[in-house]
Design an enzyme around this catalytic site. Structure first.
Site, mmCIF file in Angstrom:
data_model
loop_
_atom_site.group_PDB
_atom_site.id
_atom_site.type_symbol
_atom_site.label_atom_id
_atom_site.label_comp_id
_atom_site.label_asym_id
_atom_site.label_seq_id
_atom_site.Cartn_x
_atom_site.Cartn_y
_atom_site.Cartn_z
ATOM 1 N N GLY A 238 -9.381 7.339 11.439
ATOM 2 C CA GLY A 238 -9.041 8.733 11.415
ATOM 3 C C GLY A 238 -7.870 9.642 12.041
ATOM 4 O O GLY A 238 -6.631 10.080 11.682
ATOM 5 N N PRO B 66 -11.078 2.324 13.900
ATOM 6 C CA PRO B 66 -9.978 2.539 13.346
ATOM 7 C C PRO B 66 -9.507 1.266 12.663
ATOM 8 O O PRO B 66 -9.267 0.218 12.974
ATOM 9 C CB PRO B 66 -8.776 2.320 14.644
ATOM 10 C CG PRO B 66 -9.221 0.964 15.361
ATOM 11 C CD PRO B 66 -11.110 1.486 15.235
ATOM 12 N N CYS C 144 2.808 -0.680 -17.017
ATOM 13 C CA CYS C 144 3.227 0.206 -17.737
ATOM 14 C C CYS C 144 1.615 1.050 -17.873
ATOM 15 O O CYS C 144 0.921 1.448 -18.153
ATOM 16 C CB CYS C 144 2.986 -0.769 -19.307
ATOM 17 S SG CYS C 144 3.666 -2.033 -20.078
ATOM 18 N N TYR D 257 -4.931 -0.992 3.392
ATOM 19 C CA TYR D 257 -4.347 -0.310 2.288
ATOM 20 C C TYR D 257 -3.738 -0.637 1.230
ATOM 21 O O TYR D 257 -3.527 -0.112 0.554
ATOM 22 C CB TYR D 257 -5.336 1.192 2.101
ATOM 23 C CG TYR D 257 -5.834 1.440 3.330
ATOM 24 C CD1 TYR D 257 -7.476 1.495 2.452
ATOM 25 C CD2 TYR D 257 -5.825 2.518 3.847
ATOM 26 C CE1 TYR D 257 -8.638 0.945 3.558
ATOM 27 C CE2 TYR D 257 -6.980 1.882 5.163
ATOM 28 C CZ TYR D 257 -8.278 2.197 4.356
ATOM 29 O OH TYR D 257 -9.321 2.121 6.185
HETATM 30 C C1 LIG Z 1 -12.461 4.140 6.093
HETATM 31 C C2 LIG Z 1 -12.924 4.105 7.387
HETATM 32 C C3 LIG Z 1 -12.663 3.325 8.423
HETATM 33 C C4 LIG Z 1 -11.137 4.157 8.774
HETATM 34 O O1 LIG Z 1 -10.523 4.489 8.591
HETATM 35 P P1 LIG Z 1 -8.347 4.061 9.114
HETATM 36 O O2 LIG Z 1 -7.702 5.466 8.633
HETATM 37 O O3 LIG Z 1 -8.319 3.470 7.784
HETATM 38 O O4 LIG Z 1 -8.528 4.276 10.310
HETATM 39 C C5 LIG Z 1 -13.851 3.984 9.957
HETATM 40 N N1 LIG Z 1 -15.010 4.085 9.412
HETATM 41 C C6 LIG Z 1 -15.264 4.145 8.204
HETATM 42 C C7 LIG Z 1 -16.767 4.413 8.073
HETATM 43 C C8 LIG Z 1 -14.416 4.029 7.331
HETATM 44 O O5 LIG Z 1 -14.698 4.457 5.618
#
Ligand SMILES: *Cc1c(COP(=O)(O)O)cnc(C)c1O
Length: 419
Positions: free
Chosen positions: A227, A269, A337, A365
């Protein structure tokens, strides 16, 4: 090498040369940026036993996974196919942390047979683990701490109505199942969603795990998910990793002392490691002056980069083929479209048909959420490593689009052709 200062280079390689060599649209990743981010995280948490589990879903190319592995990074996965990719990239099963959400128990059975580690996301799954494996499968438990953090609601995962994790309010039920089957609980996990605002918000989640840890004497790690917020434009708030490192290290050391043993601290991460490393290069098809604004139509769209439409994400855009042109305001849109605005009211160096634009922060992503919508090919991917561009995914072809389609001819008698 003589570098033209106005040109956009990645490790000394001109992006226009890569556009020429590999074609457009094109994802380009800078390995140095990824390595730099790993270093930032490692030094901010040098005071604890840190393990970084790269969240593979952010950018899943097998060569990126291999790069991570070569730098001592483990991997976090959310599906059986990500497990297969990670194994293909050479990870040992015990370097792979599988954190599924609502997947079939048969898939979890297959994953465990491959030897990976598991974070358990629901009470029924925990019960099933107990019934099937008794005390033979060490697991982590994903907790929902009921803390609302993060940016766009679609990426918040820790609030009370989130589908993720087992509610902290079910603490006693978790323990009852664990005791009934003697399930070895070796880790506790939270992932409160992307883009938490500051270290204090993060620590609130950590406190929930510190508290809960007293229920489980055989822990090996606490997994704080991810996060980390990434800055997408000048002035954007991003997670201050150094500040976070200092505060979390102190809190974690205190916790370990209290717990009686030094545990590993894990992070997972995705975005933080790969977002900044990537750019999406696109070709300008048309410049269209409407009464109220000027649209730039490019040979890409939400099929290649869905974040602007899905999360209202901001991606900085540069005109890399006319870097000294006079600034004007444009809205950059895709060729799908469907409304697929990539950038609204952007000040760009004068844009002409045939120019090449770069969308920044496209490493995470981007490709991994791309599709064949409108029967378009997904782009090629290039990784720049030690000053050299490597093609790590070929551009799709018409054969790729048709590969699994089965044609039925309805004229006269029905015939089924398998390609
Ligand atoms: C998607 C996810 C992450 C990575 O999140 P980011 O915001 O890309 O760092 C980490 N742990 C879990 C369980 C996730 O689903």
């Amino acid at each position: 090498m003589q570098l033209n200062q106005n040109r956009y280079h990645i490790q000394g390689v001109d992006v226009l040369e890569m556009a020429e060599e590999f074609g457009l649209p094109l994802y380009v990743y800078d390995a140095d940026k990824i390595i730099e981010k790993i270093g930032t995280l490692q030094s901010a948490f040098s005071g604890v036993q840190l393990k970084i589990k790269y969240a593979a879903k952010a950018l899943t190319n097998v060569s990126i996974l291999k790069l991570m592995r070569s730098r001592g990074i483990d991997v976090e996965v959310v599906s059986i196919n990500e497990i297969r990719l990670a194994l293909l990239a050479g990870f040992d099963p015990d370097q792979i942390m599988y954190t599924p959400s609502g997947v079939a128990f048969t898939e979890i059975e297959d994953a465990l047979a491959l030897g990976v580690r598991l974070n358990v996301d629901s009470l029924p799954l925990l019960e099933w683990i107990g019934q099937h494996y008794g005390n033979r499968k060490p697991v982590g438990i994903r907790i929902n701490p009921h803390i609302a953090e993060g940016g766009n609601v679609k990426i918040q995962t820790g609030h009370v109505d989130s589908k993720f994790g087992i509610s902290i309010e079910q603490r006693n039920q978790i323990r009852a199942i664990v005791e009934q089957y003697s399930i070895p609980v070796i880790g506790l996990h939270i992932h409160t969603g992307s883009d938490f605002k500051n270290a204090d918000a993060f620590l609130k989640g950590a406190e929930v795990l510190f508290e809960l840890a007293s229920d489980y004497p055989n822990l090996q790690f606490l997994d704080f998910g991810s996060g980390f917020k990434v800055a997408y434009r000048e002035g954007d708030h991003s997670t201050d990793i150094v500040d976070l490192g200092r505060k979390v290290t102190t809190a974690f050391q205190n916790f370990c002392q209290h717990y009686g043993r030094e545990l590993e601290l894990w992070f997972e991460p995705g975005k933080f490691l790969v977002s900044e490393s990537g750019v999406l290069l696109v070709h300008v098809n048309v410049v269209k002056e409407n009464p109220t604004r000027t649209f730039v139509g490019v040979d890409s769209g939400l099929n290649h980069l869905i974040r602007p439409m899905m999360y209202d994400a901001y991606h900085e855009i540069l005109n890399v083929s006319n870097p000294t042109g006079e600034k004007q305001t444009y809205s950059v849109v895709g060729y799908i479209c469907e409304t697929d605005t990539l950038g609204w009211d952007r000040s760009l160096n004068q844009v002409r048909p045939g120019d090449v634009l770069a969308l920044k922060n496209a490493g995470a992503y981007g490709f991994s959420m791309s599709s064949n919508y409108n029967s378009r090919f997904r782009p090629a991917e290039v990784l720049v490593y030690e000053g050299k561009p490597y093609l790590i995914r070929r551009r799709e072809t018409f054969e790729d689009l048709m590969r699994n389609q089965i044609e039925i001819d309805f004229e006269e008698e029905i015939t089924v052709k398998n390609n």
